[in-house]
Design a protein around this motif. Sequence first.
Motif, PDB file in Angstrom:
ATOM      1  N   ARG A  41      12.589  25.148   4.907  1.00 45.74           N
ATOM      2  CA  ARG A  41      11.911  25.340   3.521  1.00 45.74           C
ATOM      3  C   ARG A  41      11.241  26.770   3.598  1.00 45.74           C
ATOM      4  O   ARG A  41      11.248  27.500   2.466  1.00 45.74           O
ATOM      5  CB  ARG A  41      10.728  24.288   3.375  1.00 45.74           C
ATOM      6  N   GLY A  57      20.480  18.802   4.737  1.00 43.26           N
ATOM      7  CA  GLY A  57      19.098  19.128   4.333  1.00 43.26           C
ATOM      8  C   GLY A  57      17.888  18.005   4.530  1.00 43.26           C
ATOM      9  O   GLY A  57      16.938  18.255   4.143  1.00 43.26           O
ATOM     10  N   LYS A  58      18.438  17.013   5.581  1.00 41.55           N
ATOM     11  CA  LYS A  58      17.418  15.801   5.676  1.00 41.55           C
ATOM     12  C   LYS A  58      17.715  15.723   7.359  1.00 41.55           C
ATOM     13  O   LYS A  58      18.558  15.880   7.857  1.00 41.55           O
ATOM     14  CB  LYS A  58      17.913  14.804   4.834  1.00 41.55           C
ATOM     15  N   SER A  59      16.520  15.214   7.596  1.00 45.27           N
ATOM     16  CA  SER A  59      16.412  14.946   9.217  1.00 45.27           C
ATOM     17  C   SER A  59      17.395  13.510   9.241  1.00 45.27           C
ATOM     18  O   SER A  59      17.305  12.657   8.084  1.00 45.27           O
ATOM     19  CB  SER A  59      15.101  14.656   9.785  1.00 45.27           C
ATOM     20  N   ALA A  85       5.577  20.284   4.867  1.00 53.02           N
ATOM     21  CA  ALA A  85       7.034  19.994   4.602  1.00 53.02           C
ATOM     22  C   ALA A  85       7.384  18.595   4.301  1.00 53.02           C
ATOM     23  O   ALA A  85       7.993  18.207   3.229  1.00 53.02           O
ATOM     24  CB  ALA A  85       7.979  20.601   5.530  1.00 53.02           C
ATOM     25  N   LEU A  86       6.628  17.667   4.934  1.00 54.63           N
ATOM     26  CA  LEU A  86       7.049  16.307   4.984  1.00 54.63           C
ATOM     27  C   LEU A  86       6.386  15.825   3.462  1.00 54.63           C
ATOM     28  O   LEU A  86       6.786  15.154   2.651  1.00 54.63           O
ATOM     29  CB  LEU A  86       6.677  15.712   6.068  1.00 54.63           C
ATOM     30  N   ASP A  97       7.494  11.383   9.621  1.00 54.81           N
ATOM     31  CA  ASP A  97       8.325  11.845  10.389  1.00 54.81           C
ATOM     32  C   ASP A  97       8.090  12.123  11.758  1.00 54.81           C
ATOM     33  O   ASP A  97       6.874  12.347  11.910  1.00 54.81           O
ATOM     34  CB  ASP A  97       9.453  12.887   9.686  1.00 54.81           C
ATOM     35  N   ASN A 146      11.094  16.845  13.700  1.00 52.94           N
ATOM     36  CA  ASN A 146      12.021  16.768  12.525  1.00 52.94           C
ATOM     37  C   ASN A 146      10.937  17.416  11.237  1.00 52.94           C
ATOM     38  O   ASN A 146      11.460  18.382  10.668  1.00 52.94           O
ATOM     39  CB  ASN A 146      11.881  15.426  12.105  1.00 52.94           C
ATOM     40  N   LEU A 189      12.098  20.959   9.316  1.00 46.86           N
ATOM     41  CA  LEU A 189      12.151  20.868   7.655  1.00 46.86           C
ATOM     42  C   LEU A 189      11.339  22.039   7.464  1.00 46.86           C
ATOM     43  O   LEU A 189      11.734  22.828   6.257  1.00 46.86           O
ATOM     44  CB  LEU A 189      11.633  19.613   7.295  1.00 46.86           C
ATOM     45  N   ILE A 222      18.843  18.624  11.459  1.00 49.29           N
ATOM     46  CA  ILE A 222      18.912  18.507   9.893  1.00 49.29           C
ATOM     47  C   ILE A 222      20.575  18.396   9.486  1.00 49.29           C
ATOM     48  O   ILE A 222      21.336  19.280   9.724  1.00 49.29           O
ATOM     49  CB  ILE A 222      18.164  19.786   9.232  1.00 49.29           C
ATOM     50  N   ASP A 269       8.442  17.017   0.721  1.00 48.97           N
ATOM     51  CA  ASP A 269       9.725  16.432   0.352  1.00 48.97           C
ATOM     52  C   ASP A 269       9.298  14.877  -0.158  1.00 48.97           C
ATOM     53  O   ASP A 269      10.189  14.464  -0.994  1.00 48.97           O
ATOM     54  CB  ASP A 269      10.403  16.038   1.768  1.00 48.97           C
TER      55      ASP A 269
END
Lengths: 314, 314
Positions: A124, A151-153, A294-295, A112, A116, A120, A148, A298
Amino acid sequence: MSPATKLLAGVELGGTKCVCILGTGPDDVRAVERLPTGEREETLRQIEAVLDRWRAQHGPVRALGIASFGPVDLRADSPTYGFITSTSKAGWRNTDVALRLGRRMGGPVGFDTDVNGAALAEGRWGAAVGLDDFAYVTVGTGIGAGLIVRGKSIFGMNHTELGHIRVVRKAGDKFPGVCPYHGDCIEGLASGPAIEARAGMPASQLPPDHPAWDFVAHGLAQLVHSMVLTTAPSRIFLGGGVMSAQTHLFERIQQELKRSLNRYVEAPELEQGIGHYIVAPGLGSMAGPLGALALAADAEVASAIKPLVTAASR
Amino acid sequence: MSPATKLLAGVELGGTKCVCILGTGPDDVRAVERLPTGEREETLRQIEAVLDRWRAQHGPVRALGIASFGPVDLRADSPTYGFITSTSKAGWRNTDVALRLGRRMGGPVGFDTDVNGAALAEGRWGAAVGLDDFAYVTVGTGIGAGLIVRGKSIFGMNHTELGHIRVVRKAGDKFPGVCPYHGDCIEGLASGPAIEARAGMPASQLPPDHPAWDFVAHGLAQLVHSMVLTTAPSRIFLGGGVMSAQTHLFERIQQELKRSLNRYVEAPELEQGIGHYIVAPGLGSMAGPLGALALAADAEVASAIKPLVTAASR
């Protein structure tokens, strides 16, 4: 090595430096390696060398996350998915990043934009824990935002490029702006280089009573005005070098925003709560590398959920 | 009556009229009743009478959807959830709509803004079938937008109010705007009443070569510019009375948008595909009432999924 001890790896690809990170979160960072972003092939090989070494030392990672400067291609069905695309950075145009590094590591890969990722990470581990809808804006060399939603980009036909919206100018602001594409979009008006061009000295050194700040605060408040009326974030985090060096901007932006919205939206966040609505992020200079982590986290969850969902829908 | 034949009911609450609808979709509309939006208690009682009659004739409905003029309170944890809140419409301020009509009908209730409803209807039955990320904009008495992200309307601390963002003015446009809150926000510059105030005659009657259209198209293109860089919709539908009466606006907005973005975002949608990117919606004047029906359908799905998810997470 048992699965319970397996780690996440992240790569923050920045315009001037890359940061590789290994761990499971801010309280468990096992390794960080920084290297300058130079010629593309050399840089990617150096990153691969770091990842190879980590795998030799710690075993396979659970997932890899890549948070990259952009623009990047995030269309899952695109032949150039995972590429840095139309960047103005010399030699980096049309560069495969996600697939290349992903193949090297095996396992799930998250990819991402850098902002972003940072957003995230705030959600988190940082100042946005517990929030499902919020925004992270960086005001530094450029202006960028991570939005966000649930909860998501956000990703539609492209990722968010909020730094390039055009904003209403404060009366008397005649500065032409520095954006090569748009001149006086908000990045052209209020990024670090724009402030330096306005004032003749770096933004970090500009005294708080310099008249340039009135124009900058007005422009950033216009950006936030648009955000409030678009995705209506539950909180807006303003980070980056300019905001962290010039904290007086927060109150100026808050007041300009109230004036501009003029009570059209009735929400406590925009009245007595304004001081808690437009705030600094929580992870500081680690937001970028932790964004890559974090990516990775996820991506691991997504790869674990997919078979479950398929099974449940049978 | 078997469950398979049970119907959905919808109520579109508009500023001048309300439309009640019974059916399962555009090809199966069993009844439509229109009534003027008058004094609040009388209007709500008339709606209740329609719903009561339908229940007597057709049995209980599967779900009720309400698509309302706003602003409305969509915060699930708010004591005024389901209310019309700070409206300027006389006598309708702080009016419980969703809970009152929901109690009357029993069963799941969906509640959202009229434009979000219309957007969801386009996604379910209209021109946005198959798209997960898109936007529906109405340009009429006001300007409003429904932003769909991952198949759902956006809700953060508030619903979207995109009609009130401020936009850069075209050089030479000195019109002060008609928005009582912001003057020259986009609704103040380019809504039907704004165009009439600019030109001295109703927007629908204004000839395509009237100079006011240059300013209006520029303003609407700025709105779209911001949308492209924010949620980056995969397609943007422009509906409402002004757009349907003045179809020359589409190409003007497309060209102004290309100029304004100046190839910053590399996407086929913004180059050769621009004529398919900014388009008219598919459901025409039925988008509003079908929006209420779409909210009912979504509410039914949500109420059916909730127990499944709870069971699966045990």
